[in-house]
Design a protein around this motif. Structure first.
Motif, short mmCIF file in Angstrom:
data_model
loop_
_atom_site.label_atom_id
_atom_site.label_comp_id
_atom_site.label_asym_id
_atom_site.label_seq_id
_atom_site.Cartn_x
_atom_site.Cartn_y
_atom_site.Cartn_z
N MET A 57 0.83 -1.18 0.00
CA MET A 57 0.00 0.00 0.00
C MET A 57 0.88 1.24 0.00
O MET A 57 1.85 1.32 0.75
N ASP A 58 0.51 2.21 -0.82
CA ASP A 58 1.22 3.48 -0.90
C ASP A 58 0.74 4.34 0.27
O ASP A 58 -0.43 4.68 0.36
N THR A 59 1.65 4.70 1.17
CA THR A 59 1.25 5.45 2.36
C THR A 59 0.90 6.91 2.03
O THR A 59 0.29 7.59 2.84
N HIS A 60 1.29 7.38 0.84
CA HIS A 60 0.97 8.75 0.45
C HIS A 60 -0.43 8.86 -0.13
O HIS A 60 -1.12 9.85 0.08
N THR A 61 -0.85 7.85 -0.88
CA THR A 61 -2.15 7.92 -1.56
C THR A 61 -3.18 6.96 -0.99
O THR A 61 -4.37 7.11 -1.24
N GLY A 62 -2.74 5.94 -0.25
CA GLY A 62 -3.67 4.94 0.27
C GLY A 62 -4.07 3.91 -0.76
O GLY A 62 -4.93 3.07 -0.50
N GLU A 91 0.75 -3.04 -7.37
CA GLU A 91 1.09 -4.42 -7.66
C GLU A 91 2.60 -4.54 -7.76
O GLU A 91 3.25 -3.81 -8.50
N GLN A 92 3.18 -5.46 -7.00
CA GLN A 92 4.63 -5.65 -7.03
C GLN A 92 4.93 -7.13 -6.90
O GLN A 92 4.80 -7.71 -5.82
N ALA A 93 5.29 -7.74 -8.01
CA ALA A 93 5.56 -9.18 -8.02
C ALA A 93 6.87 -9.51 -7.33
O ALA A 93 7.02 -10.56 -6.72
N ASP A 94 7.84 -8.59 -7.42
CA ASP A 94 9.15 -8.82 -6.83
C ASP A 94 9.39 -7.79 -5.74
O ASP A 94 9.71 -6.64 -6.01
N PRO A 95 9.23 -8.17 -4.45
CA PRO A 95 9.39 -7.21 -3.36
C PRO A 95 10.80 -6.66 -3.23
O PRO A 95 11.02 -5.66 -2.56
N HIS A 96 11.78 -7.29 -3.88
CA HIS A 96 13.16 -6.83 -3.77
C HIS A 96 13.37 -5.46 -4.41
O HIS A 96 14.34 -4.77 -4.08
N VAL A 97 12.50 -5.07 -5.33
CA VAL A 97 12.71 -3.81 -6.03
C VAL A 97 12.02 -2.65 -5.31
O VAL A 97 12.12 -1.51 -5.75
N THR A 98 11.33 -2.92 -4.23
CA THR A 98 10.63 -1.89 -3.48
C THR A 98 11.07 -1.91 -2.02
O THR A 98 11.07 -2.97 -1.39
N ASP A 123 8.42 7.92 9.02
CA ASP A 123 9.71 7.25 9.16
C ASP A 123 10.43 7.10 7.83
O ASP A 123 11.51 6.51 7.77
N GLY A 124 9.82 7.61 6.76
CA GLY A 124 10.51 7.62 5.47
C GLY A 124 10.16 6.48 4.54
O GLY A 124 10.77 6.34 3.47
N PHE A 125 9.15 5.68 4.89
CA PHE A 125 8.75 4.57 4.03
C PHE A 125 7.55 4.98 3.18
O PHE A 125 6.53 5.44 3.70
N ARG A 126 7.67 4.79 1.89
CA ARG A 126 6.56 5.11 0.99
C ARG A 126 5.52 3.98 0.99
O ARG A 126 4.33 4.22 0.78
N ASP A 145 11.94 -9.72 3.80
CA ASP A 145 12.47 -8.76 2.85
C ASP A 145 12.09 -7.31 3.17
O ASP A 145 12.53 -6.39 2.47
N SER A 146 11.28 -7.11 4.20
CA SER A 146 10.91 -5.74 4.57
C SER A 146 12.09 -5.06 5.26
O SER A 146 12.92 -5.71 5.91
N LYS A 147 12.17 -3.77 5.12
CA LYS A 147 13.26 -3.01 5.74
C LYS A 147 13.08 -2.94 7.25
O LYS A 147 14.05 -2.93 8.01
#
Length: 245
Positions: free
Chosen positions: A1-6, A10-17, A65-68, A98-100
């Motif tokens: 979920m985008d914390t800026h827009t709510g 879709e992200q098939a590969d979590p490594h890129v986000t 905290d800086g996470f989008r 894989d989450s930060k």
């Protein structure tokens, strides 16, 4: 979920986000599902208005905290789709791993009062007794524990000694200094022994990531789910301590 827009992305590969995760115990009266959030999202301009109807506290905190992006199992999985649910459960450990950063919300721990007060509540929190939160504690490289007021209580590293005493999980496992595959099957099983799940099948499904196992989800199979898990462990891990357990 985008914390800026709510909005969902879709992200098939979590490594890129780069994203954070939220861990919590289920609230039958307060959970927002994937479909409920979709309905809320339809009401607002998908071009960018913040969705205040979506639980504002975790999304606001994560954004500050800086996470989008944030991933929350209760609303980022379409549970009415059996195929998506099965894929999500098999991938659950990876989402947290894989989450930060993982925020662990302890709804029954208050930051008000003395340090001794919240530490007593912390040791008795139901978060440490639920089946699914076991992997949510172990998988992330870092966990921040939050009180019911959303105040930080400390990190998994800061509180490693207390968490080890509560859960029986060695500090070197909590801190990722010892890989899970170096821990015996019986020891890993012991971590789950005092934990509970709402669905009996989840006693097995919540341990898939702990043993790096993939299984088909068959809700309705009851205790057979745990037997299937044991069979898969035997096929994959040459460790006879499973029989001792």
């Amino acid at each position: 979920m985008d914390t800026h827009t709510g909005q969902f992305i879709e992200q098939a590969d979590p490594h890129v986000t780069i994203y954070a995760t939220l861990s919590h115990t289920w609230d039958s009266e307060g959970e927002q599902t994937y479909r409920e959030l979709q309905e809320i999202q339809r009401i607002y301009d998908p071009g960018g208005h913040r969705l205040s109807a979506i639980n504002p506290t975790p999304t606001s905190m994560v954004s500050l905290d800086g996470f989008r992006y944030i991933w929350i199992d209760s609303c980022c999985i379409e549970k009415q789709s059996s195929s998506e649910l099965s894929e999500a459960i098999n991938s659950m450990y990876a989402w947290y791993r894989d989450s930060k950063l993982c925020y662990a919300f302890l709804a029954d721990v208050s930051a008000c009062g003395t340090t001794e007060d919240w530490k007593t509540q912390f040791s008795q929190s139901r978060w440490f007794r639920r089946g699914w939160t076991l992997q949510e504690l172990i998988a992330p490289s870092e966990v921040v524990f939050l009180s019911q007021e959303w105040e930080p209580l400390g990190t998994k590293h800061d509180l490693a000694e207390a968490v080890e005493e509560i859960t029986g999980i060695d500090q070197d496992v909590l801190k990722h200094e010892l890989p899970l595959d170096c821990v015996s099957v019986a020891k890993r099983m012991s971590w789950a022994s005092g934990r509970e799940t709402t669905r009996v099948e989840d006693e097995a499904y919540s341990l898939l990531g702990i043993f790096d196992i993939n299984m088909t989800m068959l809700y309705g199979e009851g205790r057979r789910a745990f037997r299937r898990l044991q069979e898969e462990i035997l096929l994959r891990i040459p460790d006879q301590t499973l029989f001792a357990w």
